[in-house]
Design an enzyme around this catalytic site. Structure first.
Site, mmCIF file in Angstrom:
data_model
loop_
_atom_site.group_PDB
_atom_site.id
_atom_site.type_symbol
_atom_site.label_atom_id
_atom_site.label_comp_id
_atom_site.label_asym_id
_atom_site.label_seq_id
_atom_site.Cartn_x
_atom_site.Cartn_y
_atom_site.Cartn_z
ATOM 1 N N GLU A 1 42.313 -0.756 -5.631
ATOM 2 C CA GLU A 1 42.870 0.504 -5.873
ATOM 3 C C GLU A 1 44.260 1.013 -5.261
ATOM 4 O O GLU A 1 44.990 1.696 -5.929
ATOM 5 C CB GLU A 1 41.721 1.671 -5.009
ATOM 6 N N GLY B 1 38.945 -1.206 -2.610
ATOM 7 C CA GLY B 1 39.875 -0.339 -2.139
ATOM 8 C C GLY B 1 41.436 -1.354 -2.183
ATOM 9 O O GLY B 1 42.506 -0.729 -2.381
ATOM 10 N N ALA C 1 38.070 -1.894 1.224
ATOM 11 C CA ALA C 1 37.859 -1.181 2.591
ATOM 12 C C ALA C 1 37.349 -2.079 3.416
ATOM 13 O O ALA C 1 36.766 -3.106 3.211
ATOM 14 C CB ALA C 1 37.144 -0.028 2.412
ATOM 15 N N GLU D 1 32.495 -2.529 -5.367
ATOM 16 C CA GLU D 1 31.706 -1.624 -4.495
ATOM 17 C C GLU D 1 30.078 -1.380 -5.112
ATOM 18 O O GLU D 1 29.338 -1.215 -4.093
ATOM 19 C CB GLU D 1 32.421 -0.221 -4.998
HETATM 20 C C1 3H9 Z 1 35.551 -0.497 -1.043
HETATM 21 O O1 3H9 Z 1 36.729 -1.070 -1.088
HETATM 22 C C2 3H9 Z 1 35.331 1.097 -0.899
HETATM 23 C C3 3H9 Z 1 36.612 1.780 -1.491
HETATM 24 O O2 3H9 Z 1 36.518 1.558 -2.969
HETATM 25 C C4 3H9 Z 1 36.684 3.036 -1.312
HETATM 26 C C5 3H9 Z 1 36.696 3.439 0.024
HETATM 27 C C6 3H9 Z 1 37.184 5.213 0.533
HETATM 28 N N1 3H9 Z 1 35.539 -5.588 5.223
HETATM 29 O O3 3H9 Z 1 33.153 -13.751 2.841
HETATM 30 P P1 3H9 Z 1 33.886 -14.372 4.022
HETATM 31 C C7 3H9 Z 1 34.542 -10.424 6.762
HETATM 32 S S1 3H9 Z 1 34.183 -1.418 -0.439
HETATM 33 C C8 3H9 Z 1 35.225 -6.092 6.634
HETATM 34 O O4 3H9 Z 1 33.116 -15.557 4.649
HETATM 35 P P2 3H9 Z 1 35.501 -15.783 1.765
HETATM 36 C C9 3H9 Z 1 33.471 -11.125 6.454
HETATM 37 O O5 3H9 Z 1 32.203 -10.602 7.201
HETATM 38 C C10 3H9 Z 1 34.923 -3.252 -0.276
HETATM 39 N N2 3H9 Z 1 34.947 -7.353 6.797
HETATM 40 O O6 3H9 Z 1 35.180 -15.127 3.351
HETATM 41 C C11 3H9 Z 1 33.501 -12.449 7.280
HETATM 42 O O7 3H9 Z 1 33.428 -11.940 8.680
HETATM 43 P P3 3H9 Z 1 32.631 -13.157 9.624
HETATM 44 C C12 3H9 Z 1 35.215 -3.952 -1.578
HETATM 45 C C13 3H9 Z 1 34.860 -8.241 5.777
HETATM 46 O O8 3H9 Z 1 36.792 -16.277 1.981
HETATM 47 C C14 3H9 Z 1 35.048 -12.993 7.079
HETATM 48 O O9 3H9 Z 1 35.534 -11.684 6.559
HETATM 49 N N3 3H9 Z 1 35.430 -5.000 -1.081
HETATM 50 C C15 3H9 Z 1 35.306 -7.619 4.395
HETATM 51 O O10 3H9 Z 1 34.121 -16.514 1.699
HETATM 52 C C16 3H9 Z 1 35.240 -13.573 6.057
HETATM 53 O O11 3H9 Z 1 34.621 -13.233 4.824
HETATM 54 C C17 3H9 Z 1 34.542 -6.058 -1.049
HETATM 55 O O12 3H9 Z 1 33.303 -5.766 -1.167
HETATM 56 C C18 3H9 Z 1 35.642 -6.345 4.109
HETATM 57 N N4 3H9 Z 1 35.885 -5.830 3.221
HETATM 58 O O13 3H9 Z 1 35.328 -14.612 1.009
HETATM 59 C C19 3H9 Z 1 34.914 -7.646 -0.718
HETATM 60 N N5 3H9 Z 1 35.325 -8.701 3.536
HETATM 61 O O14 3H9 Z 1 33.695 -14.213 9.506
HETATM 62 C C20 3H9 Z 1 34.020 -8.122 0.243
HETATM 63 C C21 3H9 Z 1 34.947 -9.812 4.401
HETATM 64 O O15 3H9 Z 1 32.606 -12.345 10.892
HETATM 65 N N6 3H9 Z 1 34.398 -9.597 0.785
HETATM 66 N N7 3H9 Z 1 34.999 -9.533 5.599
HETATM 67 O O16 3H9 Z 1 31.562 -13.642 9.019
HETATM 68 C C22 3H9 Z 1 34.335 -10.484 -0.034
HETATM 69 O O17 3H9 Z 1 33.762 -10.387 -1.223
HETATM 70 C C23 3H9 Z 1 34.666 -11.972 0.326
HETATM 71 O O18 3H9 Z 1 34.727 -11.722 1.909
HETATM 72 C C24 3H9 Z 1 36.059 -12.307 0.068
HETATM 73 C C25 3H9 Z 1 36.510 -13.740 0.903
HETATM 74 C C26 3H9 Z 1 35.884 -12.604 -1.441
HETATM 75 C C27 3H9 Z 1 36.977 -11.289 0.379
#
Ligand code: 3H9
Length: 695
Positions: A106, A103, A64, A126
């Site tokens: 999901e 998400g 998400a 999450e």
């Molecule tokens: C969820 O899904 C809830 C659902 O179950 C239910 C809903 C109803 N959203 O980390 P990076 C940004 S909860 C918005 O440096 P990497 C991040 O801030 C979510 N922004 O890259 C950064 O911005 P900036 C479950 C996001 O390659 C840029 O993207 N998902 C999101 O080292 C690059 O990120 C997670 O918890 C996001 N979801 O790693 C995954 N994700 O450049 C969270 C990233 O401005 N994300 N950004 O600083 C991660 O773990 C890592 O970002 C990922 C990539 C592994 C994907």
């Protein structure tokens, strides 16, 4: 990126849905709406027999959009989108790659089949954000993997690779090639019958009460403070007890409770803090190439630093004063590496490389002539460090970066001894250096921008969180620590026991209370700093001498078996050291203090208010770039509970005006210690938050 983040195309009789929302294809409102209408359009298209979803760029949907949490929800929600896909009359397959998380996973589970490219990682992070999977993940994952495996994934937040996901049944097959081509192939295989498909929601779940009970007990033991993990178990339990629609409704209620919880806000702040700290003024400078590392010093810090670099693939030369010191340092590194192999953090192949020459030792700095980056981790004494840096100035090649791991000393004064101050920087690691994630990058007056950028680039490769700090006694972290440590000492002088202080803070969420940490770090370190600063200590400052007395008696904490607590193989639990209590008692008497009792709440309030006060001063004088940088330092280097977001995030939840009143109240007993930082007073007067300064 195309104008809309979701586009469709028809290839033969396959309807393709491409998701293109850089950088990580987060399921923002536009993505959700786009997927729902793409499914509708392709379902209505007579030329389409099967639908395939894939992600453009480095990943399928990574979850998400975290930035939308806390804002008014916009329809369609992710839950509806997943159910909408599942209900589609035509088969829908997800081609996943990259980091298909939360998400994103999901959505894939809502599809009727899943194919993953090699290298894909899946997981439900999450819980690390204070949430549960809220779009059917807690109901659909157990239908594919069984209760136990789903519980492990959902409560840990851990990622698994495509092979493990295949074994668990979360995905159906591995694919190959670029995502679009692999998606077409997956769609064709669905049509030909080569790839079976079904609705996950129509599968049953075998009850597994034993797994649920075991996980509940484990969470109570390991994460008693956290809200979300228990909700994860409740939701997964429902998958075996309720029809899918009711299970999803219950999941929604639990998800919303998590969304509203202060822990979710704290954890999301921590997520962004980890990334915000990389936004530094020097970010556009090109880092210098770094391959060969020199580490001066084979003590705990030097060995830990050498280990960290070896683990990250660098080659390292360690320099010690003599052969004995070097042998001890190398033995510590070898022990650290063996531990890393055991924990699965280091491959046998890399260990063989290290043994074949990636790690070497020497007893003079001349051996560092070819090093790209040299980190001095010698004794914490200005004369020792200046002597080493003048030797390095002669021995190191042109362009080498000369770094000091000093925890407190003036990096400008160290740089000034060399003929190349632009190449000198502080790289302050935290013990154990191969484990702790924080790295303070201390920027001196003359440090060149590309040297700062190199510090950050190296930190990234080490898997550390680098935070930019200015020069001052203790930089960001130790300066704040020196201040709140006094609050702990005053609490003890006024009547609380070290164990009471520790318990209160551990209940608040710190993994260890301050006295247990002081014992672990060694009481002699702060003692040396106190002695060094004794001459400059203001006359009005209260001084608690009991820790000095303990050190004078040779009791430095864990390493000597006695500190605030007793240690040893035959010692059960964490008994207080009676001698420490006697020194405390004697100092109270000397100061004419009648001890009083403190509630756990008051202990926590005083301790954190002290931490916030110095944190505010660190922001005010520019030692830290922003409040969020201070939060990152305390979170990643000082055990501040992640779910509380950091001291200045916490300060915003308390409110500046209330904090000012609290400090003024405490100042009635000790006006010198409890001075209100002008920045905090300004925020209170203007009704603003620290967050407003994060930019
Ligand atoms: C969820 O899904 C809830 C659902 O179950 C239910 C809903 C109803 N959203 O980390 P990076 C940004 S909860 C918005 O440096 P990497 C991040 O801030 C979510 N922004 O890259 C950064 O911005 P900036 C479950 C996001 O390659 C840029 O993207 N998902 C999101 O080292 C690059 O990120 C997670 O918890 C996001 N979801 O790693 C995954 N994700 O450049 C969270 C990233 O401005 N994300 N950004 O600083 C991660 O773990 C890592 O970002 C990922 C990539 C592994 C994907």
């Amino acid at each position: 990126m195309s104008e809309t983040p979701v586009t469709t195309e028809r290839v033969g009789r396959i309807g393709l849905v491409a998701i293109d929302n850089p950088p990580v294809n987060a399921a923002s409102h536009a993505v959700r709406a786009g997927i729902a209408s793409a499914i509708d359009a392709l379902a209505a298209d007579d030329g389409v027999d099967a639908i395939a979803l894939y992600g453009v760029g480095r990943t399928f949907i990574a979850g998400a959009d975290i930035r939308e949490f806390g804002k008014p929800p916009q329809s369609p929600g992710l839950t509806q989108v997943c159910s909408h896909i599942e209900a589609c009359a035509k088969p829908v397959v997800a081609l996943i790659h990259g980091t298909t998380l939360g998400g994103g996973l999901e959505i894939a589970l809502g599809c009727h089949a899943r194919v993953a490219l090699p290298g894909t990682q899946v997981g439900f992070p999450e819980v690390t954000l204070g949430l549960i999977p809220g779009a059917g993940g807690t109901q659909r994952a157990p239908r594919l993997t069984g209760i136990k495996a789903a519980l492990d994934l959902i409560t840990s937040g851990k990622r698994i690779d495509a092979d493990a996901a295949l074994t668990l049944g979360l995905i159906d097959r591995l694919g190959e090639g670029p995502p679009r081509e692999a998606a077409i192939k997956a769609g064709e295989d669905i049509v030909s019958g080569a790839l079976p498909h079904r609705r996950t929601g129509e599968l049953g779940v075998a009850p597994d009460e034993a797994a649920l009970d075991a996980k509940t007990a484990e969470i109570a033991r390991k994460q008693p403070n956290l809200f979300a993990p228990v909700r994860c178990v409740e939701a997964v339990a429902a998958s075996a007890r309720l029809p899918i629609a009711d299970g999803i409704a219950l999941e929604r209620t639990l998800f919303e409770a998590c969304l509203e919880s202060p822990q979710r806000a704290g954890l999301v702040h921590a997520f962004f803090a980890e990334r915000a700290v990389a936004k530094i003024p020097e970010a556009s400078a090109t880092p210098r190439p770094v391959e060969r590392i020199g580490v001066i010093g084979g003590g705990t810090m030097g060995s830990g630093i050498a280990t960290a670099f070896l683990l990250a693939g660098y080659s390292v030369t360690m320099v010690e004063r003599d052969a004995d010191g070097l042998a001890r340092g190398q033995a510590t590194v070898e022990k650290n590496l063996a531990g890393a192999v055991k924990r699965g953090k280091l491959s046998e192949a890399r260990l063989a490389d290290i043994n074949a020459g990636a790690f070497s030792g020497a007893t003079t700095v001349d051996a560092l002539a070819e090093a790209d980056l040299i980190i001095e981790a010698a004794f914490e004494d200005m004369a020792v460090k200046q002597d080493l840096f003048s030797q390095l100035d002669k021995a190191a090649k042109k362009g080498a970066i000369l770094a000091t791991n000093t925890s407190y000393l003036d990096v400008d004064a160290i740089a000034a001894i060399t003929s190349r101050p632009a190449d000198v920087i502080g790289l302050h690691f935290f013990s154990p250096a191969h484990v702790m994630r924080l790295l303070e990058v201390v920027v001196a007056d003359k440090t060149a921008a590309d040297v700062v950028a190199t510090g950050f680039a190296v930190a990234r490769k080490l898997g550390k969180v680098a935070v930019r700090a200015g020069v001052c006694e203790g930089f960001i972290g130790n300066r704040i620590l020196s201040h709140y440590r006094k609050a702990a000492e005053y609490l003890v002088m006024d009547g609380a026991s070290p164990a009471e202080v520790d318990r209160a803070l551990e209940d608040f969420g710190f993994a260890m209370g301050p006295h247990a940490v002081f014992d672990l770090a060694g009481l002699d370190i702060a003692w040396a700093a106190r002695k060094r600063l004794a001459a400059t200590r203001p006359a009005e400052e209260r001084y608690a001498a009991y820790a000095d007395k303990l050190c004078e008696a040779g009791q430095f904490g864990r390493k000597t078996g006695r500190g605030f607590y007793l240690y040893g193989e035959d010692v059960d639990g964490r008994p207080q050291n009676p001698e420490a209590l006697a020194f405390i008692e004697a100092e109270r008497e000397k100061a004419g203090i009648t001890p009083r009792t403190f509630s756990a709440e008051e202990i926590v309030q005083r301790y954190l208010t002290a931490m916030i006060a110095e944190a505010a001063r660190v922001v005010e004088d520019g030692t830290a770039l922003r409040p969020i940088d201070v939060d990152a330092v305390l979170l990643f280097g000082y055990g501040f509970p992640r779910f509380r977001g950091g001291p200045l995030f916490l300060a915003d939840t308390i409110g500046a005006a209330r904090l000012v009143r609290r400090m003024e109240d405490y100042a009635q007993e000790d006006p010198f210690y409890w001075q209100v930082p002008p920045l905090l007073r300004t925020l209170a007067e203007e009704d603003r938050t620290f967050a407003s300064l994060n930019g």
